[in-house]
Design an enzyme around this catalytic site. Structure first.
Site, PDB file in Angstrom:
ATOM      1  N   GLU A  25       0.737  -1.231   0.101  1.00  0.00           N
ATOM      2  CA  GLU A  25       0.043  -0.078  -0.104  1.00  0.00           C
ATOM      3  C   GLU A  25       1.000   1.012  -0.038  1.00  0.00           C
ATOM      4  OE1 GLU A  25      -2.965  -0.035   3.097  1.00  0.00           O
ATOM      5  OE2 GLU A  25      -4.328  -1.575   2.002  1.00  0.00           O
TER       6      GLU A  25
ATOM      7  N   TRP B 240      -9.982  -0.370  12.755  1.00  0.00           N
ATOM      8  CA  TRP B 240      -9.327   1.231  12.473  1.00  0.00           C
ATOM      9  C   TRP B 240     -10.565   2.399  12.400  1.00  0.00           C
ATOM     10  CZ3 TRP B 240     -11.123   1.981   7.623  1.00  0.00           C
ATOM     11  CH2 TRP B 240     -10.899   0.941   6.797  1.00  0.00           C
TER      12      TRP B 240
ATOM     13  N   GLU C 222      -6.736  -7.807  -0.286  1.00  0.00           N
ATOM     14  CA  GLU C 222      -7.104  -7.662   1.221  1.00  0.00           C
ATOM     15  C   GLU C 222      -8.272  -7.308   1.344  1.00  0.00           C
ATOM     16  OE1 GLU C 222      -5.035  -5.126   3.438  1.00  0.00           O
ATOM     17  OE2 GLU C 222      -2.755  -5.495   2.654  1.00  0.00           O
TER      18      GLU C 222
HETATM   19  C1  GAL Z   1      -4.263  -2.502   4.929  1.00  0.00           C
HETATM   20  C2  GAL Z   1      -2.904  -2.957   5.151  1.00  0.00           C
HETATM   21  C3  GAL Z   1      -2.650  -4.395   5.988  1.00  0.00           C
HETATM   22  C4  GAL Z   1      -3.545  -4.239   7.222  1.00  0.00           C
HETATM   23  C5  GAL Z   1      -4.972  -3.746   6.797  1.00  0.00           C
HETATM   24  C6  GAL Z   1      -5.994  -3.660   7.815  1.00  0.00           C
HETATM   25  O1  GAL Z   1      -4.169  -0.892   4.940  1.00  0.00           O
HETATM   26  O2  GAL Z   1      -2.324  -3.308   3.844  1.00  0.00           O
HETATM   27  O3  GAL Z   1      -1.213  -4.434   6.389  1.00  0.00           O
HETATM   28  O4  GAL Z   1      -2.907  -3.005   8.321  1.00  0.00           O
HETATM   29  O5  GAL Z   1      -4.988  -2.657   6.221  1.00  0.00           O
HETATM   30  O6  GAL Z   1      -7.189  -3.428   7.565  1.00  0.00           O
END
Ligand code: GAL
Length: 667
Positions: A150, A314, A306
């Site tokens: 990212e 978060w 992902e």
């Molecule tokens: C993405 C990241 C991952 C993890 C994930 C959590 O932004 O690539 O490593 O942090 O978010 O949602």
């Protein structure tokens, strides 16, 4: 097919074995096999473990892990591990840390703490990548390279002195001499004229609005600076393994990186996607992201790199995906071109900032967890979809998106700060999604000849070439729908004079005298030709017709009676213009008309809330039917088919339970 090493739909996730004792690894691979996992992304955050001290490498654990994967028939999307430098990098090279606009240094202790222009970071990252590539280039599990992670997610730009020097080099390359830069930046304004290159800085915090072209160029530069890092790694990997595909994971509509430019330098496009389950329109936004990913790769299949099984950590409140939603959203990604479904992450962490982020293997015993059951079910579902390989979407509608325009549109000091790119785009995408009209995204300068309908949301910044491209698309018979505040500036953010929207006046058959931004919460009234009334908000253009017909006029305000929505016959096609933001009711009606005129439509009839998407090749055609509603839905089928997921023959009425899905083989 994404990689010849996995001749199936890819299934897996980020695997971070360095967080676990080796005794857990055997259990990991056993569970991976149980879930039909065939690819894992390994080592994304393992720099500190692979190179614990400068030039001291420890690959033993990774050797053992890759061998274990190999013994179990699981392939690796091997990461270059450069996303989070070890603490020693900042200790030895404190100047490698990023600096914000306000001069604040971002320290180690989280991740991504490097300045994209740092020579030390670059050199150390290159050293690590070179060793990884050399060591594993012939390893049988190596299926794909995962570069960094990212790019720009946390640090997309840096304002330090090294970045300033790099920015100047980038500007010299763009403009050649200072006179051209002064002209492009309009520095006659506010006494900003530069006499020497070393007077130029990144747009650091200043007393008030920074020069807009300086800001725009800094955006371009910052995207390029990160892209330079990606390319540095890619070249090393290519040198070692010319045939192994290289990707880096995108983040949907991510403003800081011009993904058109980036995607052209990847072998496979991949994306990370975390729709918010508490947002009732999350699946629409997700569809829009998926369409972007397919489009970035020129229609080729891509990987959902992902997503979460249940919850992220978060947001302020991290609502779970209810049972069935993860499967449905995953199948939506496949419907819209993904040939790989992966998760962050394989095993839920015990420590660290993401310990409450769900994973494929939860904290609780897998057999006690509904999400593990869903992970296994999806893995099994995907094994039934191998036939999709080589099939593509069938969009004849393109929505234009250009990062330069996005950046320029959202700079400060505009008639309204509330004209936002993604909102403007979504506003036009959503009714198309609801009508199941397949949509691609396209750059305004790209070849539009395969489309019948082009949608241009808020195309504020447009180059001469792109304006001509859009014009000739309509001349050649295409239908265009353009929304307000388009054709306003050139690539330097200088206003195109001669009456707005200068490059599109003839095409649209109108001129715009001025803009009327509506106050927050204020609405206006629209009256249609047929006598119906609707509301609008955000914006009103003062339009004078020069050949176009008014479909709708403003019914109130000092501009009452002036055209709000128009249509102009031009060449072999027609150009619609939206001089305001009408309500959803009106947009539904308008888009129905525009789509009918362009001859674009849904692949099949479906009740509201049911998404229908087709993927086809010359050999086969598949129809995805996805029920996003919380009620069962009935879909009338056009003939007998087989649902690949259930294996059952289907004819007549297909009943889909809430969050139910079918993948029908049409022929
Ligand atoms: C993405 C990241 C991952 C993890 C994930 C959590 O932004 O690539 O490593 O942090 O978010 O949602």
């Amino acid at each position: 097919m994404i990689t010849p090493k996995v001749p199936h739909i890819i299934y897996g996730g980020d695997y971070n074995p360095e967080q676990w004792p080796q005794s857990v690894w055997a259990e990991d691979v056993r569970l991976m096999r149980a879930a039909n996992v065939n690819l894992v992304s390994v080592g994304i955050f393992s720099w500190a473990k692979l190179e614990p001290q400068p030039d001291e490498y420890d690959f033993g654990w990774l050797d053992r892990l890759l061998d274990l994967l190999h013994e179990n028939g699981i392939m690796a999307n091997l990461a270059t591990a450069t996303a989070s430098p070890p603490p020693w990098l900042a200790r030895l090279y404190p100047e490698s840390l990023p600096v914000t606009k306000d001069g604040v240094v971002l320290h180690p202790g989280a991740r991504q703490h490097y300045c994209p222009s740092s020579a030390a970071y670059r050199e150390r990252a290159a050293g690590l990548v070179g060793r990884i590539a050399e060591r594993y280039k012939d390893h049988p599990v190596l299926a794909m390279w995962h570069v960094n992670n990212e790019y720009g997610c946390h640090v997309s730009e840096c304002y330090c002195d090294a970045s300033a020097a790099h920015f100047r080099r980038w500007l010299e390359n763009r403009y050649g001499d200072l006179e051209r830069l002064n002209e492009a930046w309009g520095t006659a304004f506010w006494s900003q004229r530069y006499g020497r290159w070393d007077e130029i800085l990144p747009p650091r915090s200043a007393p008030t609005f920074a020069n807009p072209t300086q800001q725009l160029d800094f955006r371009r530069f910052s995207s390029d600076a990160l892209l330079g890092l990606y390319e540095m790694e890619r070249e090393i990997l290519r040198g070692a393994t010319p045939d192994v595909p290289v990707t880096t994971n995108f983040m949907g509509f991510f403003k800081p990186a011009d993904y058109w430019k980036w995607a052209g330098r990847e072998d496979v496009v991949s994306d990370d996607s975390y729709p918010d389950p508490s947002d009732p329109e999350a699946h629409v936004l997700a569809a829009m992201n998926r369409d972007l990913m397919r489009s970035l790769g020129g229609g080729n299949s891509w990987v959902l790199m992902e997503q979460t099984t249940v919850r992220v950590n978060w947001r302020r409140r991290n609502a779970p995906k209810e049972p069935g939603r993860m499967r449905l959203w995953s199948l939506q990604a496949v419907a819209r071109g993904a040939d790989g479904i992966m998760f962050f992450q394989w095993r839920q962490s015990k420590a660290g900032a993401e310990k409450f982020h769900s994973a494929m293997v939860p904290h609780v015993r897998p057999e006690d967890s509904r999400s593990w059951a869903e992970v296994k079910r999806l893995g099994e579902d995907l094994t039934k979809l191998d036939g999709l390989s080589g099939t593509r979407g069938e969009a004849r509608t393109a929505v234009l998106i250009d990062w330069d325009n996005w950046w320029a549109l959202e700079l400060d000091s505009k008639p309204s700060a509330d004209v936002r790119m993604i909102e403007g785009l979504y506003f036009l995408y959503r009714p198309l999604f609801e009508a199941n009209v397949p949509v691609d995204f396209a750059h305004p300068g790209s070849d539009l000849s395969s489309y019948d309908l082009v949608i241009a949301p808020n195309l504020y910044l447009v180059t001469d070439e792109a304006a001509e491209n859009v014009r000739s698309f309509v001349e050649d018979g295409g239908t265009l729908l353009m929304s307000f505040f388009s054709g306003i500036v050139d690539e330097n953010d200088h206003v195109r004079l001669g009456g707005y929207p200068a490059p599109f006046k003839d095409l649209l058959g109108l001129t715009i005298e001025d803009f009327v931004p509506l106050a927050e919460g204020a609405t206006g009234c629209l009256a249609t030709e047929e006598g119906a009334s609707f509301s609008c908000d955000l914006w009103a253009d003062l339009v004078h017709l020069r050949g176009a017909e008014a479909l709708t006029t403003f019914a109130d305000g000092f501009y009452g009676g002036m055209p709000a929505v128009t249509r102009n016959a031009y060449g072999g096609g027609s150009a619609y213009y939206l001089g305001t933001r009408p309500d959803a009711g009106y947009m539904g009606v308008l888009l129905e008309r525009v789509c009918a005129e362009a001859g674009v439509g849904a692949p099949s009839e479906a009740p509201p809330g049911v998404e229908v998407v087709r993927r086809r090749s010359t050999e086969a055609s598949y129809l995805f039917v996805l029920n996003h509603g919380e009620e069962a839905a009935d879909v009338e089928l056009e003939g007998p088919t087989v649902d690949l997921l259930s294996g059952a023959g289907r004819d007549g009425t297909l009943r889909l339970e809430p969050f139910g899905a079918a993948v029908l083989r049409e022929w």
